[in-house]
Design an enzyme around this catalytic site. Structure first.
Site, PDB file in Angstrom:
ATOM      1  N   HIS A 118      16.103 -39.851 -28.479  1.00 34.34           N
ATOM      2  CA  HIS A 118      17.316 -40.175 -29.230  1.00 34.34           C
ATOM      3  C   HIS A 118      17.014 -40.873 -30.550  1.00 34.34           C
ATOM      4  O   HIS A 118      16.051 -41.623 -30.666  1.00 34.34           O
ATOM      5  CB  HIS A 118      18.218 -41.089 -28.410  1.00 34.34           C
ATOM      6  CG  HIS A 118      18.593 -40.515 -27.076  1.00 34.34           C
ATOM      7  ND1 HIS A 118      18.853 -41.306 -25.994  1.00 34.34           N
ATOM      8  CD2 HIS A 118      18.742 -39.239 -26.655  1.00 34.34           C
ATOM      9  CE1 HIS A 118      19.156 -40.542 -24.954  1.00 34.34           C
ATOM     10  NE2 HIS A 118      19.089 -39.280 -25.325  1.00 34.34           N
ATOM     11  N   LYS A 151      15.069 -50.559 -32.565  1.00 33.63           N
ATOM     12  CA  LYS A 151      15.251 -50.990 -31.174  1.00 33.63           C
ATOM     13  C   LYS A 151      14.141 -51.951 -30.781  1.00 33.63           C
ATOM     14  O   LYS A 151      13.006 -51.803 -31.215  1.00 33.63           O
ATOM     15  CB  LYS A 151      15.201 -49.790 -30.220  1.00 33.63           C
ATOM     16  CG  LYS A 151      16.297 -48.788 -30.419  1.00 33.63           C
ATOM     17  CD  LYS A 151      16.165 -47.624 -29.450  1.00 33.63           C
ATOM     18  CE  LYS A 151      17.274 -46.610 -29.682  1.00 33.63           C
ATOM     19  NZ  LYS A 151      17.140 -45.461 -28.765  1.00 33.63           N
ATOM     20  N   TYR A 203      17.600 -53.238 -24.182  1.00 38.89           N
ATOM     21  CA  TYR A 203      17.147 -53.072 -25.556  1.00 38.89           C
ATOM     22  C   TYR A 203      18.209 -53.513 -26.549  1.00 38.89           C
ATOM     23  O   TYR A 203      19.395 -53.306 -26.360  1.00 38.89           O
ATOM     24  CB  TYR A 203      16.657 -51.654 -25.845  1.00 38.89           C
ATOM     25  CG  TYR A 203      17.630 -50.535 -25.555  1.00 38.89           C
ATOM     26  CD1 TYR A 203      18.321 -49.910 -26.590  1.00 38.89           C
ATOM     27  CD2 TYR A 203      17.830 -50.087 -24.264  1.00 38.89           C
ATOM     28  CE1 TYR A 203      19.194 -48.873 -26.336  1.00 38.89           C
ATOM     29  CE2 TYR A 203      18.693 -49.046 -24.001  1.00 38.89           C
ATOM     30  CZ  TYR A 203      19.374 -48.442 -25.033  1.00 38.89           C
ATOM     31  OH  TYR A 203      20.240 -47.419 -24.768  1.00 38.89           O
ATOM     32  N   ASP A 219      20.429 -34.192 -23.235  1.00 37.93           N
ATOM     33  CA  ASP A 219      18.989 -34.294 -23.463  1.00 37.93           C
ATOM     34  C   ASP A 219      18.290 -32.962 -23.205  1.00 37.93           C
ATOM     35  O   ASP A 219      17.308 -32.640 -23.871  1.00 37.93           O
ATOM     36  CB  ASP A 219      18.380 -35.394 -22.603  1.00 37.93           C
ATOM     37  CG  ASP A 219      18.777 -36.788 -23.074  1.00 37.93           C
ATOM     38  OD1 ASP A 219      19.412 -36.910 -24.143  1.00 37.93           O
ATOM     39  OD2 ASP A 219      18.457 -37.756 -22.366  1.00 37.93           O
TER      40      ASP A 219
END
Length: 181
Positions: free
Chosen positions: A61, A70, A130, A166
């Protein structure tokens, strides 16, 4: 704190100091001034928590604009964590790097803007926490194909559990064509 600059520019592995005794442990999972000293000076605006069963693969992603940094860590379990350099001007464009993150060592992976990110759960389950530098925006979220042969990521599972989105990720060759146009 132990800091390792990884082979892809900006990608950083951080191992915090963990203080253990008979009661358990204590660690500082984030300190803005300390991370800024490391060059991680983005402002994190959202915390996310992902729980996944073993064999789950999430990714690859990225946010197309304005991008999203991140800071990834594992609260329980173990993951194979992957970052792919998608910066067309980078010397490592299209290259990937992976680290194993787990709840025993408490290491963190800083993934700067300009990378696609994904992970695979290699324990019975995993809780992944995260921080992100921009809020989630569904209209700018993009996905690269996790099993793209041009990337050649050596995932540790043969038949992972993946979402429909995905499974339908964009081929890296198509991304490259658009990025270099």
């Amino acid at each position: 704190m132990d800091v390792t600059r990884l082979p892809l520019s900006g990608l950083t592995l951080i191992k915090p100091s963990v203080f253990r005794d008979a009661r358990g442990f204590f660690l500082e999972s984030y300190s803005q001034p300390r991370y800024a000293e490391l060059g991680i000076d983005c402002v994190f605006v959202q915390d996310n928590h992902s729980h996944s069963v073993g064999g789950t693969l999430r990714g690859l992603h990225y946010q197309s604009r304005p991008g999203q940094a991140k800071l990834v860590r594992v609260a329980s379990g173990r993951i194979f964590d992957v970052a792919v350099d998608i910066r067309p001007s980078s010397k490592t464009f299209g290259k990937w790097h992976a680290v194993t993150l787990d709840a025993e060592e408490h290491a963190q992976l800083f993934v700067p803007v300009g990378f696609a990110h994904g992970f695979c759960v290699i324990s019975e389950s995993a809780d992944v926490l995260y921080k992100v530098s921009t809020p989630y925006q569904p209209d700018t979220e993009c996905t690269l194909a996790w099993k793209d042969p041009d990337l050649g990521i050596d995932w540790p599972v043969d038949t992972p559990l993946v979402s429909r989105r995905d499974e339908q990720g964009e081929a890296f060759s198509e991304f490259r064509r658009r990025a270099e146009a």
